[in-house]
Design an enzyme around this catalytic site. Sequence first.
Site, short mmCIF file in Angstrom:
data_model
loop_
_atom_site.label_atom_id
_atom_site.label_comp_id
_atom_site.label_asym_id
_atom_site.label_seq_id
_atom_site.Cartn_x
_atom_site.Cartn_y
_atom_site.Cartn_z
N LYS A 48 0.68 -0.92 0.29
CA LYS A 48 0.01 -0.17 -0.12
C LYS A 48 0.88 1.34 -0.50
O LYS A 48 2.32 1.59 0.54
CB LYS A 48 -1.01 -0.01 1.35
N ARG A 142 -10.96 0.09 14.98
CA ARG A 142 -10.80 1.55 13.57
C ARG A 142 -11.69 0.46 12.54
O ARG A 142 -12.62 0.67 12.25
CB ARG A 142 -9.04 1.26 13.31
N TYR A 270 12.75 31.97 7.57
CA TYR A 270 11.65 31.99 7.77
C TYR A 270 11.75 32.61 9.22
O TYR A 270 11.98 31.37 9.83
CB TYR A 270 10.89 31.56 7.11
N MET A 318 9.26 25.14 2.06
CA MET A 318 8.73 24.15 1.31
C MET A 318 9.74 23.88 0.15
O MET A 318 9.31 22.58 0.06
CB MET A 318 7.79 24.77 0.23
C1 LIG Z 1 -0.86 -1.61 7.01
C2 LIG Z 1 -1.05 -2.80 7.18
C3 LIG Z 1 -1.08 -4.09 7.28
C4 LIG Z 1 0.58 -4.37 7.21
O1 LIG Z 1 1.47 -3.62 8.29
P1 LIG Z 1 2.79 -3.75 8.69
O2 LIG Z 1 3.32 -3.31 9.56
O3 LIG Z 1 3.12 -2.72 7.73
O4 LIG Z 1 3.17 -4.69 8.08
C5 LIG Z 1 -0.94 -5.68 7.59
N1 LIG Z 1 -2.41 -5.15 7.69
C6 LIG Z 1 -3.57 -3.91 7.98
C7 LIG Z 1 -4.71 -4.67 7.63
C8 LIG Z 1 -2.92 -3.41 7.10
O5 LIG Z 1 -3.33 -1.79 7.05
#
Ligand SMILES: *Cc1c(COP(=O)(O)O)cnc(C)c1O
Length: 387
Positions: A48, A142, A270, A318
């Site tokens: 991801k 969550r 800045y 930036m």
């Molecule tokens: C991001 C995520 C993972 C991976 O977690 P890591 O700690 O980065 O290995 C696994 N399962 C879910 C549902 C996640 O959102």
Amino acid sequence: MTGTSGLAVRPRELAASTPWLTVDLAAVARNTRTLADRAAGELMAVVKADGFGHGAVDVARTALAHGATRLGVTSLAEAWALRDAGLVAPVLSWLNPVDADFPAAAVRDVDVAVPSLAHLAAVAAGPGRNRVHLHIDTGMARDGAEPEEWAALCRAARNAEVRGQVEVVGVMGHLGCADDPADACNARGRTRFAWAVEVARGAGLRPRDRHLAATAATLTDPRAHHTMSRVGAGLVGIDPSGTTPLAPALTLTAALVQVRRVRAGTPVGYGHAHRTSRATRLGLLPLGYADGLPRVASGRAEVLVRGSRRPVVGRISMDQVVVDLGATGAEVGESVTVFGPGGAGEPTVAEWATWADTIEHEIVTGIGARVPRGAPVEPATYLRSLA
Ligand SMILES: *Cc1c(COP(=O)(O)O)cnc(C)c1O
């Protein structure tokens, strides 16, 4: 630079001063092997957020070649990018709105997580027969179904399965405190997950993929492994549990675009947040918070110049930062290392995270799209080095 083509290499025509993010896929390969050796079951490479900023397709290919058997992403859009690149390994996408394109997921052979009755109804309503993983909230409030809803979700999923609308292949959970293996929250999460699997079985489901562990639990708690581990951070060298040496895979460099001599007492940047304490030379790097250098690290951060740690001075802007070059003698055009694995004395991502009061994940995923990135050497050589 990365993306569908993969394995970009720094183009010759790129100006020497252009920042460059080197992605060391050999490190990803080693990390994958370490994690695959630890996991009791299959290894899902979580790619991801563009492979935690390392290039989703490159990390996916590398992980699949070194022990991972599946891919995991958050959104369906991320799954399409993997399929568009020609990756045919199983892919799971676990966070989608109820009106996501679940029919396309069925067509493109992408598994989806189902965290609620509303999601189940949406998935079942489509023309295809989606493969689904029921998602239980194992204690984070969550994503995932609440325990109160779980039995009803399992019954409805079984009904949809009997009607041929879905195939329930998995049950998934996620631990909220796995970075601290001693935290009692982990035992509660494991217990709730085991209960969730039992309830699913009681409803007539036969989920063959049962997965709870991410990187930290994969490295510290075999009781959480079940049939598969979903690892993201660990692939790119981040161990949230702090127990296992992994290989960081990113190096961020940029060259000095200007150097000036200044007197003692010169205000910098800045708000004049810094004044030079003595006469010195200041160097300008064309990187700022838009490129992922956290502004909150102003006054703390360092970079490596000619083998020496030198402070970033004044506020991080930036697009640019000023480095006090001291007596290094560094000149315009010279490459400066912002972070790297640390072997040459350069700051690490972990240090940047400390300077910014955050975790390594936020630093590596925060490098802006303006920074081109790729492999350190040309692809053929690189692929040979991985073999
Ligand atoms: C991001 C995520 C993972 C991976 O977690 P890591 O700690 O980065 O290995 C696994 N399962 C879910 C549902 C996640 O959102």
